[in-house]
Design a protein around this motif. Structure first.
Motif, short mmCIF file in Angstrom:
data_model
loop_
_atom_site.label_atom_id
_atom_site.label_comp_id
_atom_site.label_asym_id
_atom_site.label_seq_id
_atom_site.Cartn_x
_atom_site.Cartn_y
_atom_site.Cartn_z
N VAL A 1 0.90 -1.17 0.09
CA VAL A 1 0.00 0.16 0.11
C VAL A 1 0.74 1.42 -0.10
N GLN A 2 1.78 1.41 0.73
CA GLN A 2 2.91 2.63 0.96
C GLN A 2 3.29 3.09 -0.31
N PRO A 3 3.57 2.22 -1.40
CA PRO A 3 4.04 3.00 -2.64
C PRO A 3 3.12 3.56 -3.46
N ILE A 4 1.72 2.94 -3.22
CA ILE A 4 0.78 3.55 -4.07
C ILE A 4 -0.43 4.54 -3.50
N LEU A 5 -0.05 4.82 -2.15
CA LEU A 5 -0.78 5.79 -1.41
C LEU A 5 -0.89 7.29 -2.06
N PRO A 6 0.61 7.79 -2.43
CA PRO A 6 0.46 9.23 -3.26
C PRO A 6 -0.56 8.99 -4.55
N TRP A 7 -0.64 7.85 -5.04
CA TRP A 7 -1.20 7.89 -6.51
C TRP A 7 -2.61 7.72 -6.12
N LEU A 8 -3.27 7.15 -5.05
CA LEU A 8 -4.52 6.94 -4.71
C LEU A 8 -5.14 8.18 -4.18
N ALA A 9 -4.17 9.11 -3.26
CA ALA A 9 -4.48 10.47 -2.86
C ALA A 9 -4.55 11.44 -4.12
N ALA A 10 -3.76 11.11 -5.13
CA ALA A 10 -4.02 12.00 -6.30
C ALA A 10 -5.22 11.94 -7.19
N VAL A 11 -5.26 10.71 -7.42
CA VAL A 11 -6.60 10.32 -8.11
C VAL A 11 -7.95 10.64 -7.40
#
Length: 258
Positions: free
Chosen positions: A31-41
């Motif tokens: 989860v940690q690597p994709i959290l910024p992408w999830l937040a941006a989307v």
């Protein structure tokens, strides 16, 4: 070595699968690597849907501009109910398989779900004033959503009400499962009782009662709200795992010094 769970003398493959893929360490690495992408989307979708709905979508022919509150109210309501369903699922896993990650997820879903339910109640009150002449009426749909909000608050309080965290998680899990009976009441309240709240505008089994130019921004805003919910819960679970690890390291250091 693959972890297994014994139930009545037999190996439960389901329990083994859950323990393998719900390991806190694996959750962090995933989860940690994709959290910024999830937040941006989630931010892009939410902002796009709300701006489209408030600035470009047409006003409702009957309710006028007051209907634009649905671009916040409806997504918040759907996420509030879906969040409680996720809370009940995590509670089920916690009770049956004693899953530490399920306990953590349930603990972090509670505050986020309560926040979305609060947004649903407030936005609904802002819509009710021009439509009904009052911010609040004891309508079946409104009352059942208020009960949902109290269930979230009760879950949050129960987890923290015991000195032993395991007892708190067990009591809160039982409350979450019992409270899940409120979800169908919310969904079908406008059909079971004579209520002031309007019926379902969007139908997946028949013709929806909404213009397509209003439906698109509503669906985008809803997807954004769901993504926001997932992002917030994942971020909180990651923070809780790191907090527990840090606490364990500090405790071990203190014991060595002692």
């Amino acid at each position: 070595m693959t972890e297994t769970v014994l139930i009545s003398g037999k190996i439960s493959k389901t329990g083994s699968w859950l323990h393998h893929f719900a390991n806190p360490g694996r959750f962090l690495r995933l989860v940690q690597p994709i959290l910024p992408w999830l937040a941006a989307v989630s931010i892009i979708l939410t902002v796009t849907g709300i701006i489209w709905g408030y600035a470009f979508a047409p006003a409702d022919w009957e309710q006028g501009n007051a209907a634009r509150i649905m671009y916040v109210h409806v997504p918040a309501a759907w996420v509030a109910m879906a969040g409680y369903a996720a809370l009940a699922v995590c509670s089920f896993f916690s009770i049956i398989w004693r899953h530490p990650l399920a306990d953590l997820a349930a603990e972090e879903i509670g505050p986020v779900g309560a926040g979305f339910t609060f947004v649903c109640l407030v936005s609904g009150a802002l819509w009710g004033k021009p439509m009904w002449g009052a911010y609040w009426v004891w309508d079946a749909r409104l009352t059942s959503v208020l009960v949902l909000f109290f269930l979230y608050l009760g879950h949050i309080a129960l987890i923290r009400a015991f000195d032993n965290p395991a007892h708190g998680h067990r009591a809160a899990a039982i409350l979450a499962l019992v409270g899940a009976v409120n979800l169908p009441i919310i969904v079908f309240s406008v059909q079971w009782w004579n209520t002031l709240h309007q019926g379902n505008t969007i139908s997946f089994s028949g013709n929806s009662k909404i213009y397509i130019t209003m439906l698109y921004p509503l669906l985008i805003a809803t997807l954004g709200f769901y993504m926001c919910f997932i992002t917030l819960v994942c971020a909180r679970v990651c923070a809780a795992i790191m907090e527990k690890r840090t606490g364990g390291l500090l405790l071990a250091a203190a014991e060595r010094q002692g």
